[in-house]
Design a protein around this motif. Structure first.
Motif, mmCIF file in Angstrom:
data_model
loop_
_atom_site.group_PDB
_atom_site.id
_atom_site.type_symbol
_atom_site.label_atom_id
_atom_site.label_comp_id
_atom_site.label_asym_id
_atom_site.label_seq_id
_atom_site.Cartn_x
_atom_site.Cartn_y
_atom_site.Cartn_z
ATOM 1 N N ALA A 17 6.201 5.080 3.677
ATOM 2 C CA ALA A 17 5.370 5.204 2.472
ATOM 3 C C ALA A 17 5.922 4.354 1.338
ATOM 4 O O ALA A 17 5.186 3.613 0.671
ATOM 5 N N LEU B 161 -2.069 5.397 -2.314
ATOM 6 C CA LEU B 161 -2.715 6.337 -1.385
ATOM 7 C C LEU B 161 -2.554 5.881 0.067
ATOM 8 O O LEU B 161 -2.346 6.716 0.957
ATOM 9 N N VAL B 162 -2.657 4.588 0.311
ATOM 10 C CA VAL B 162 -2.460 4.073 1.670
ATOM 11 C C VAL B 162 -1.035 4.358 2.126
ATOM 12 O O VAL B 162 -0.797 4.810 3.257
ATOM 13 N N ALA C 38 -0.682 8.141 2.766
ATOM 14 C CA ALA C 38 -1.412 8.540 3.975
ATOM 15 C C ALA C 38 -0.666 8.120 5.233
ATOM 16 O O ALA C 38 -0.522 8.906 6.184
ATOM 17 N N CYS C 39 -0.145 6.896 5.249
ATOM 18 C CA CYS C 39 0.583 6.399 6.409
ATOM 19 C C CYS C 39 1.918 7.140 6.577
ATOM 20 O O CYS C 39 2.333 7.447 7.695
ATOM 21 N N LEU D 111 2.575 10.263 5.581
ATOM 22 C CA LEU D 111 2.266 11.619 6.057
ATOM 23 C C LEU D 111 1.902 11.611 7.532
ATOM 24 O O LEU D 111 2.296 12.506 8.292
ATOM 25 N N ALA D 112 1.138 10.591 7.937
ATOM 26 C CA ALA D 112 0.735 10.491 9.348
ATOM 27 C C ALA D 112 1.965 10.279 10.237
ATOM 28 O O ALA D 112 2.094 10.905 11.303
#
Length: 329
Positions: free
Chosen positions: A281, A313-314, A317-318, A320-321
């Motif tokens: 992140a 946000l990208v 999101a990455c 967290l994934a």
């Protein structure tokens, strides 16, 4: 005092690294504005779909100057929003030097850079597709003159000089002692006009580069001092608090427009103080000086905030994934 001197020197060096990239970018943009606008529009129309691919690959090179170039080119609408997103997300910044200095396994480095390139490419393509669908992709024309108006570099003088040179060439082409003599004078004035043309281009490019460089240096110095005062140990403690919160915090640290942010994140990851998710992140968001240059050169402040928010946000999101999937690099 020693800390201030060290940060000052680092800020000077970081800014100096960007100056050749900025100068080259502005020279190209000024040349486009004053001589090759039509050709550029055709090139943009042909390459805008592949822009994110090229941007993601260039961003992976160990040089944060590409993100500064991309931000400047986007401010002049020479490249698409998706291309800029791809460059920022894939920019390796100080990742490669830190890994090499620690003699870390190159397979881990390759996996991180590969992920950043793929994520940047996909995000850039998606952004361009969405903007086209919403008819917000722009008009396909460069808007370099707007940068000149903000910088007050008086680029319009170039056009006036060209017009005067053209007029002089026409007059001398029909005066003098015979057609051949007038023709020679015409060529002399044409050469003089071309020389003056490039002088104006270089002058304008230097003005733009100097203004942006001073801005970058000031901000880099402030954030560099802040990072030194906080310390890497404090960062490690904060990032260990909670795995999920660490992703959000690491992405915030990545937004800091200073090479020290990416150095700290990469070092904490190699020291085992930062898991793969938060590391990914933070390093996705840490796109060199790209966002900083964008805020300085792009007139639309709201658009700049949207860029920063989207990049953040990208990254989150990455991150967290990766944490949810248990990815370990």
């Amino acid at each position: 005092m020693d800390v201030f001197v060290d940060v000052f020197v680092d800020s000077v060096l970081d800014t100096a690294k960007l100056i050749p990239f900025l100068l080259l970018t502005y020279v190209v943009m000024e040349a486009i504005e004053h001589g090759f606008a039509g050709s550029t529009e055709r090139i943009i129309a042909r390459t805008d779909k592949s822009g994110p691919v090229v941007g993601a690959l260039l961003g992976a090179l160990p040089q944060c100057g590409f993100s500064a170039m991309a931000a400047t080119l986007y401010a002049g609408r020479v490249i698409t929003a998706g291309t800029l997103v791809a460059v920022i997300l894939s920019t390796s910044d100080e990742l490669i030097p830190v890994f090499m200095a620690n003699q870390a396994h190159m397979g881990r480095l390759g996996a991180i850079i590969g992920l950043k390139v793929v994520i940047g490419l996909v995000a850039g393509v998606v952004v361009d597709l969405i903007l086209r669908a919403l008819h917000r992709a722009g008009d396909g024309h460069p808007h370099i003159a707007e940068l000149c108006e903000r910088a007050h570099c008086h680029c319009g003088v170039i056009d006036e000089s060209e017009a005067q040179a053209s007029h002089d060439e026409h007059v001398h082409g029909h005066q003098g002692h015979g057609h051949a003599h007038g023709h020679a004078h015409g060529h002399d004035h044409h050469a003089h006009g071309a020389h003056g043309h490039w002088q104006h281009i270089l002058r304008s490019a230097c003005i733009h580069t100097a203004e942006v460089s001073v801005f970058i240096f000031a901000i880099t110095l402030c954030f560099g001092l802040a990072i030194e005062l906080v310390g890497q140990g404090t960062m490690a403690t904060v990032l260990r608090i909670h795995p999920v919160r660490a992703v959000f915090l690491a992405a915030l640290i990545g937004l800091i427009p200073n090479c020290g942010a990416s150095v700290a994140l990469a070092q904490l990851f190699l020291d085992g103080a930062l898991a793969t998710g938060p590391m990914l992140a933070g390093l996705l968001v840490s796109g060199g000086m790209g966002l900083l240059v964008l805020f300085r050169t792009n007139a639309d402040a709201r658009q700049n905030v949207e860029f920063a928010a989207f990049i953040y946000l990208v990254g989150v999101a990455c991150g967290l994934a990766a944490s949810a999937l248990g990815v370990v690099l």
